[in-house]
Design an enzyme around this catalytic site. Sequence first.
Site, PDB file in Angstrom:
ATOM      1  N   LYS A  54     -28.810 -65.318 -29.312  1.00 25.49           N
ATOM      2  CA  LYS A  54     -29.634 -65.749 -30.451  1.00 25.49           C
ATOM      3  C   LYS A  54     -31.098 -65.837 -30.020  1.00 25.49           C
ATOM      4  O   LYS A  54     -31.996 -65.416 -30.755  1.00 25.49           O
ATOM      5  CB  LYS A  54     -29.126 -67.106 -30.977  1.00 25.49           C
ATOM      6  CG  LYS A  54     -27.828 -66.961 -31.768  1.00 25.49           C
ATOM      7  CD  LYS A  54     -27.105 -68.267 -32.033  1.00 25.49           C
ATOM      8  CE  LYS A  54     -25.763 -67.980 -32.693  1.00 25.49           C
ATOM      9  NZ  LYS A  54     -24.867 -69.130 -32.776  1.00 25.49           N
ATOM     10  N   GLN A  98     -24.839 -75.234 -32.056  1.00 25.72           N
ATOM     11  CA  GLN A  98     -23.690 -74.379 -31.739  1.00 25.72           C
ATOM     12  C   GLN A  98     -22.395 -75.198 -31.762  1.00 25.72           C
ATOM     13  O   GLN A  98     -22.315 -76.271 -31.164  1.00 25.72           O
ATOM     14  CB  GLN A  98     -23.911 -73.738 -30.353  1.00 25.72           C
ATOM     15  CG  GLN A  98     -22.888 -72.698 -29.974  1.00 25.72           C
ATOM     16  CD  GLN A  98     -22.957 -71.443 -30.827  1.00 25.72           C
ATOM     17  OE1 GLN A  98     -24.008 -71.021 -31.276  1.00 25.72           O
ATOM     18  NE2 GLN A  98     -21.804 -70.830 -31.074  1.00 25.72           N
ATOM     19  N   ASP A 121     -27.360 -72.034 -40.760  1.00 31.14           N
ATOM     20  CA  ASP A 121     -25.925 -71.719 -40.706  1.00 31.14           C
ATOM     21  C   ASP A 121     -25.278 -71.825 -42.095  1.00 31.14           C
ATOM     22  O   ASP A 121     -24.164 -71.343 -42.302  1.00 31.14           O
ATOM     23  CB  ASP A 121     -25.206 -72.744 -39.808  1.00 31.14           C
ATOM     24  CG  ASP A 121     -24.938 -72.234 -38.402  1.00 31.14           C
ATOM     25  OD1 ASP A 121     -24.725 -71.021 -38.246  1.00 31.14           O
ATOM     26  OD2 ASP A 121     -24.915 -73.062 -37.478  1.00 31.14           O
TER      27      ASP A 121
HETATM   28  N1  GUN Z   1     -19.566 -71.273 -33.413  1.00 26.15           N
HETATM   29  C1  GUN Z   1     -18.887 -70.151 -33.767  1.00 26.15           C
HETATM   30  N2  GUN Z   1     -19.511 -69.538 -34.803  1.00 26.15           N
HETATM   31  C2  GUN Z   1     -20.579 -70.286 -35.107  1.00 26.15           C
HETATM   32  C3  GUN Z   1     -21.613 -70.165 -36.082  1.00 26.15           C
HETATM   33  O1  GUN Z   1     -21.661 -69.243 -36.899  1.00 26.15           O
HETATM   34  N3  GUN Z   1     -22.549 -71.148 -36.058  1.00 26.15           N
HETATM   35  C4  GUN Z   1     -22.516 -72.173 -35.194  1.00 26.15           C
HETATM   36  N4  GUN Z   1     -23.476 -73.101 -35.281  1.00 26.15           N
HETATM   37  N5  GUN Z   1     -21.580 -72.318 -34.280  1.00 26.15           N
HETATM   38  C5  GUN Z   1     -20.616 -71.371 -34.248  1.00 26.15           C
END
Ligand code: GUN
Length: 285
Positions: A54, A98, A121
Amino acid sequence: MSATIIDGKKVSKEIRETLKTETAEFIEKTGVIPGLAVVLVGNDPASAVYVRNKHRACEEIGFYSEVHELPEDTKEDDLLALLDRLNGDPKIHGILVQLPLPKQIDADKVIRKIKPEKDVDAFHPENVGRIMLGNYRFLPCTPAGVMALLDAYGIDPAGKDCVVIGRSNIVGKPQAFLLLERNATVTICHSRTADLSSHTKRSDIVVVAIGKPRFLKAEMVKPGAVVIDVGINRLPDGKLCGDADFEPISAFASAITPVPGGVGPMTITMLMKNTLTAAKAAVGT
Ligand code: GUN
């Protein structure tokens, strides 16, 4: 007949190029650099890879990026305090924590703490509600990535029978709503579905997101169907594989996403798109 392989890397690259250009124009016009803060708590190796990717994507597109790495034993209050700070920081337009989080932290509380305008998100209840109402601010990254792939390959869900296997808040549930929004007839299947094959076999589009290697077998899929594989599973030999049994299915499906290189690259691309959207909304353009 063999299936079209839906190339998520290629589509992702094209969208990122567009985002790069749009970001440069936005910065030129407003003097504001879109900023994303990613918070990682603990030592989960897969999460660490996602967070690094990211950060790299932000740099590539021209965003400001902050990564906050907190120890495994972080107290919930300390994480909430960090989010308060990020909520009020004008350099930051998007915040992502995350998941999964360590046991001592209530993920629901954390998600609710993020200011909905910065919730790139789209996990905050306000943003989830907006999606259900068809009046969204951001779309959740993975399901939005799936829709972008369908669009890129001219696959219109309208009037199609679609099945989503999996009912997570991150993928299955929002995916079903996005397909519904595009006028598909949607069935959501899960671990307690009585006769899964009866649903998958009559479906034109199958989205599988249950986290079980090669779970969707060829005999469960209708010839000519489109198979979208959201799974990323690591096999004992270290190789990655999806939730669909790719080789046999690709012999008779009309299109299928590979793993890796299908849905995966799209998720981060959609996060970048949401961050730019958040920055634009923050300055009112
Ligand atoms: N963990 C697995 N997929 C995601 C996601 O799309 N966003 C976040 N914040 N954590 C994750």
